[in-house]
Design a protein around this motif. Structure first.
Motif, PDB file in Angstrom:
ATOM      1  N   VAL A  44      -3.113  46.851 -78.472  1.00 14.85           N
ATOM      2  CA  VAL A  44      -4.164  47.612 -79.146  1.00 14.85           C
ATOM      3  C   VAL A  44      -5.505  46.947 -78.880  1.00 14.85           C
ATOM      4  O   VAL A  44      -5.643  45.726 -79.030  1.00 14.85           O
ATOM      5  CB  VAL A  44      -3.906  47.691 -80.661  1.00 14.85           C
ATOM      6  CG1 VAL A  44      -4.989  48.519 -81.342  1.00 14.85           C
ATOM      7  CG2 VAL A  44      -2.532  48.283 -80.936  1.00 14.85           C
ATOM      8  N   CYS A  45      -6.490  47.738 -78.479  1.00 15.50           N
ATOM      9  CA  CYS A  45      -7.798  47.168 -78.153  1.00 15.50           C
ATOM     10  C   CYS A  45      -8.919  48.102 -78.563  1.00 15.50           C
ATOM     11  O   CYS A  45      -8.688  49.261 -78.920  1.00 15.50           O
ATOM     12  CB  CYS A  45      -7.892  46.858 -76.657  1.00 15.50           C
ATOM     13  SG  CYS A  45      -7.944  48.332 -75.616  1.00 15.50           S
ATOM     14  N   HIS A  46     -10.130  47.598 -78.463  1.00 15.73           N
ATOM     15  CA  HIS A  46     -11.323  48.379 -78.766  1.00 15.73           C
ATOM     16  C   HIS A  46     -11.810  49.112 -77.521  1.00 15.73           C
ATOM     17  O   HIS A  46     -12.180  50.284 -77.582  1.00 15.73           O
ATOM     18  CB  HIS A  46     -12.416  47.443 -79.292  1.00 15.73           C
ATOM     19  CG  HIS A  46     -13.513  48.141 -80.033  1.00 15.73           C
ATOM     20  ND1 HIS A  46     -14.639  48.632 -79.425  1.00 15.73           N
ATOM     21  CD2 HIS A  46     -13.651  48.435 -81.349  1.00 15.73           C
ATOM     22  CE1 HIS A  46     -15.421  49.195 -80.321  1.00 15.73           C
ATOM     23  NE2 HIS A  46     -14.858  49.092 -81.500  1.00 15.73           N
ATOM     24  N   THR A 103      -9.187  47.798 -84.483  1.00 16.73           N
ATOM     25  CA  THR A 103      -7.964  47.345 -83.804  1.00 16.73           C
ATOM     26  C   THR A 103      -6.924  46.841 -84.805  1.00 16.73           C
ATOM     27  O   THR A 103      -5.738  47.162 -84.687  1.00 16.73           O
ATOM     28  CB  THR A 103      -8.281  46.255 -82.768  1.00 16.73           C
ATOM     29  OG1 THR A 103      -9.088  45.236 -83.367  1.00 16.73           O
ATOM     30  CG2 THR A 103      -9.044  46.846 -81.595  1.00 16.73           C
ATOM     31  N   GLN A 104      -7.353  46.070 -85.791  1.00 14.25           N
ATOM     32  CA  GLN A 104      -6.398  45.581 -86.790  1.00 14.25           C
ATOM     33  C   GLN A 104      -5.809  46.734 -87.582  1.00 14.25           C
ATOM     34  O   GLN A 104      -4.612  46.745 -87.893  1.00 14.25           O
ATOM     35  CB  GLN A 104      -7.083  44.587 -87.737  1.00 14.25           C
ATOM     36  CG  GLN A 104      -6.168  44.014 -88.814  1.00 14.25           C
ATOM     37  CD  GLN A 104      -4.969  43.290 -88.243  1.00 14.25           C
ATOM     38  OE1 GLN A 104      -5.052  42.626 -87.200  1.00 14.25           O
ATOM     39  NE2 GLN A 104      -3.822  43.413 -88.907  1.00 14.25           N
ATOM     40  N   SER A 162       0.823  44.264 -80.122  1.00 11.16           N
ATOM     41  CA  SER A 162      -0.076  43.113 -80.083  1.00 11.16           C
ATOM     42  C   SER A 162      -1.528  43.560 -80.166  1.00 11.16           C
ATOM     43  O   SER A 162      -1.909  44.591 -79.609  1.00 11.16           O
ATOM     44  CB  SER A 162       0.152  42.321 -78.780  1.00 11.16           C
ATOM     45  OG  SER A 162      -0.714  41.217 -78.699  1.00 11.16           O
ATOM     46  N   LYS A 163      -2.340  42.776 -80.869  1.00 12.84           N
ATOM     47  CA  LYS A 163      -3.773  43.021 -80.945  1.00 12.84           C
ATOM     48  C   LYS A 163      -4.456  42.232 -79.843  1.00 12.84           C
ATOM     49  O   LYS A 163      -4.227  41.031 -79.698  1.00 12.84           O
ATOM     50  CB  LYS A 163      -4.301  42.595 -82.314  1.00 12.84           C
ATOM     51  CG  LYS A 163      -5.800  42.748 -82.485  1.00 12.84           C
ATOM     52  CD  LYS A 163      -6.225  42.247 -83.856  1.00 12.84           C
ATOM     53  CE  LYS A 163      -7.732  42.245 -84.004  1.00 12.84           C
ATOM     54  NZ  LYS A 163      -8.156  41.719 -85.322  1.00 12.84           N
ATOM     55  N   SER A 164      -5.275  42.890 -79.066  1.00 10.81           N
ATOM     56  CA  SER A 164      -5.958  42.225 -77.957  1.00 10.81           C
ATOM     57  C   SER A 164      -6.864  41.107 -78.467  1.00 10.81           C
ATOM     58  O   SER A 164      -7.536  41.243 -79.486  1.00 10.81           O
ATOM     59  CB  SER A 164      -6.800  43.231 -77.169  1.00 10.81           C
ATOM     60  OG  SER A 164      -7.551  42.581 -76.169  1.00 10.81           O
ATOM     61  N   THR A 165      -6.870  40.008 -77.726  1.00 15.52           N
ATOM     62  CA  THR A 165      -7.747  38.876 -78.056  1.00 15.52           C
ATOM     63  C   THR A 165      -8.903  38.758 -77.065  1.00 15.52           C
ATOM     64  O   THR A 165      -9.706  37.818 -77.143  1.00 15.52           O
ATOM     65  CB  THR A 165      -6.939  37.567 -78.060  1.00 15.52           C
ATOM     66  OG1 THR A 165      -6.321  37.386 -76.777  1.00 15.52           O
ATOM     67  CG2 THR A 165      -5.864  37.590 -79.137  1.00 15.52           C
ATOM     68  N   VAL A 208      -3.228  48.380 -85.408  1.00 18.70           N
ATOM     69  CA  VAL A 208      -2.044  47.516 -85.319  1.00 18.70           C
ATOM     70  C   VAL A 208      -1.170  47.711 -86.558  1.00 18.70           C
ATOM     71  O   VAL A 208       0.065  47.822 -86.454  1.00 18.70           O
ATOM     72  CB  VAL A 208      -2.446  46.039 -85.167  1.00 18.70           C
ATOM     73  CG1 VAL A 208      -1.248  45.123 -85.432  1.00 18.70           C
ATOM     74  CG2 VAL A 208      -2.990  45.779 -83.776  1.00 18.70           C
ATOM     75  N   GLU A 209      -1.787  47.768 -87.723  1.00 13.54           N
ATOM     76  CA  GLU A 209      -1.027  47.951 -88.963  1.00 13.54           C
ATOM     77  C   GLU A 209      -0.321  49.308 -88.981  1.00 13.54           C
ATOM     78  O   GLU A 209       0.849  49.409 -89.388  1.00 13.54           O
ATOM     79  CB  GLU A 209      -1.965  47.819 -90.159  1.00 13.54           C
ATOM     80  CG  GLU A 209      -2.498  46.405 -90.349  1.00 13.54           C
ATOM     81  CD  GLU A 209      -3.639  46.327 -91.347  1.00 13.54           C
ATOM     82  OE1 GLU A 209      -3.921  47.352 -92.015  1.00 13.54           O
ATOM     83  OE2 GLU A 209      -4.263  45.256 -91.459  1.00 13.54           O
TER      84      GLU A 209
END
Length: 365
Positions: free
Chosen positions: A41-43, A335-336, A352-355, A339-340
């Protein structure tokens, strides 16, 4: 699960039909029939994010912003958009964009902003107009419940936090079967009087095909008598922006410091102070100049958004404090939040949340 199955389930939670007409949401690239190994998951689905998906062996990227917004005539890697798409295609990674479908969602982007601020009594700032329809259909009384249940299953009668909403009126219908007809009741060339119910349900416009299929498949008549009426009512549960109230009002400077802390901001651009205390606040994640007049009309004391231009600040007219907290910054919780949602919906593969950094704006202080 395949990419298509994941997308189908996700659409039930956040329908793409909620998106603005100008937007480019949905599956942007990738094989819909490929099995999903995991979701990133990303912006913004930039090249560095695609590379992150490759490293983590995640072959479906769910992005907020669509990396492809306007048409591509070639894909040769000449700009950041083509570089990302080429990398995704070469590595068999699908990209799915959600953008304004999530902006307009009742529990979407702006809901999360209001929750972070702790606002109460939240409402949609700019409810969608001309989005609601009403179906009226005439049904034999002994088939009324069957047709009504089919409509409910198709999503008819869902109004905010209520479902299975309808209205019925009993009456007498007439018809005369002509040669070539195959009537449910009655005889050829003889007028029939039938005890019927007029059933009415309200639904969002994007459900129209599903609603019509439901009524035609469940109705006993060869020719179904119905009409669809476009309503002028605002959809109070769908639209851009949101507003709510603090339990305790704040001074303007105190409010801006509070926002800086909650959003972890280095700077806020704002209009002149009005001298009013801040109680009611409007928000619109992303580029939100279009919501200024709506926030004023809702008697907001402050309005938070991003991407404001010089002349936008004049629109405050001393009635409301306007704050530009940045485009990415106003959407930073997206993104969070996704993810939820995905973690609750899909439990059989990694999410996974992109870093990776994707915000193109930097500040030199």
């Amino acid at each position: 699960m395949t990419v298509n199955q994941v997308i189908s389930d996700l659409k039930n939670v956040i329908p793409l039909a909620q998106a603005e007409n100008y937007d480019n949401v949905g599956l942007l690239c990738g094989d819909p029939d490929r099995a999903v190994t995991g979701i990133l998951v990303c912006h913004d689905a930039l090249k560095n994010v695609v590379e992150e998906a490759i490293r983590k062996d995640l072959n479906l990227i769910v992005t907020f912003h669509p990396i492809i917004f306007s048409g591509l005539k070639s894909i040769t890697g000449k700009n950041y958009v083509e570089k990302a798409i080429m990398k995704a295609i070469e590595n068999k990674i699908a990209i799915y964009a959600i953008h304004t479908a999530f902006d307009n969602d009742y529990f979407g982007v702006n809901y999360r902003i209001c929750e972070v601020l702790g606002l109460k009594n939240q409402k949609i700032l700019m409810p969608k107009v001309q989005d609601l329809r009403k179906l009226e259909v005439y049904v034999p009384q002994d088939h009324a419940e069957e047709v009504k249940n089919a409509l409910f299953t198709a999503g008819g009668g869902n109004i905010g936090f209520y479902d299975e909403c309808s209205f019925s009126i009993e009456g007498t219908g007439t018809f005369r079967p002509l040669e070539g007809s195959n009537p449910f009741s009655g005889s050829e060339n003889i007028r029939e009087n039938a005890s019927e119910k007029l059933i009415s349900v309200i639904f969002e416009s994007y459900k129209e095909h599903k609603i019509l299929d439901a009524v035609k498949n469940s109705h006993p008549y060869e020719e179904v008598a119905y009409q669809i009426i476009k309503l002028e009512n605002e959809n109070q549960y769908l639209g851009l922006g949101r507003f709510g109230e603090f339990e305790v009002e704040m001074e303007e400077a105190e409010f801006l410091n509070f926002v800086k802390e909650k959003f972890n901001l280095k700077v806020i651009k704002h209009s002149d102070f009005t001298g009013k205390k801040i109680k009611r606040v409007g928000v619109l994640g992303g580029s939100g100049a279009s919501g200024i007049s709506a926030a004023i009309s809702k008697q907001c004391d402050a309005y938070l958004t991003g991407d404001l231009k010089y002349h936008d600040y004049f629109q405050s007219e001393g009635k409301m404090l306007i704050g530009d907290i940045g485009h990415f910054e106003s959407e930073q919780f997206v993104t969070q939040h996704l993810v939820e949602i995905l973690s609750q919906k899909f439990t059989t593969f990694a999410i996974s949340k992109s870093t990776e950094k994707t915000n193109p704006v930097n500040y030199f202080l």
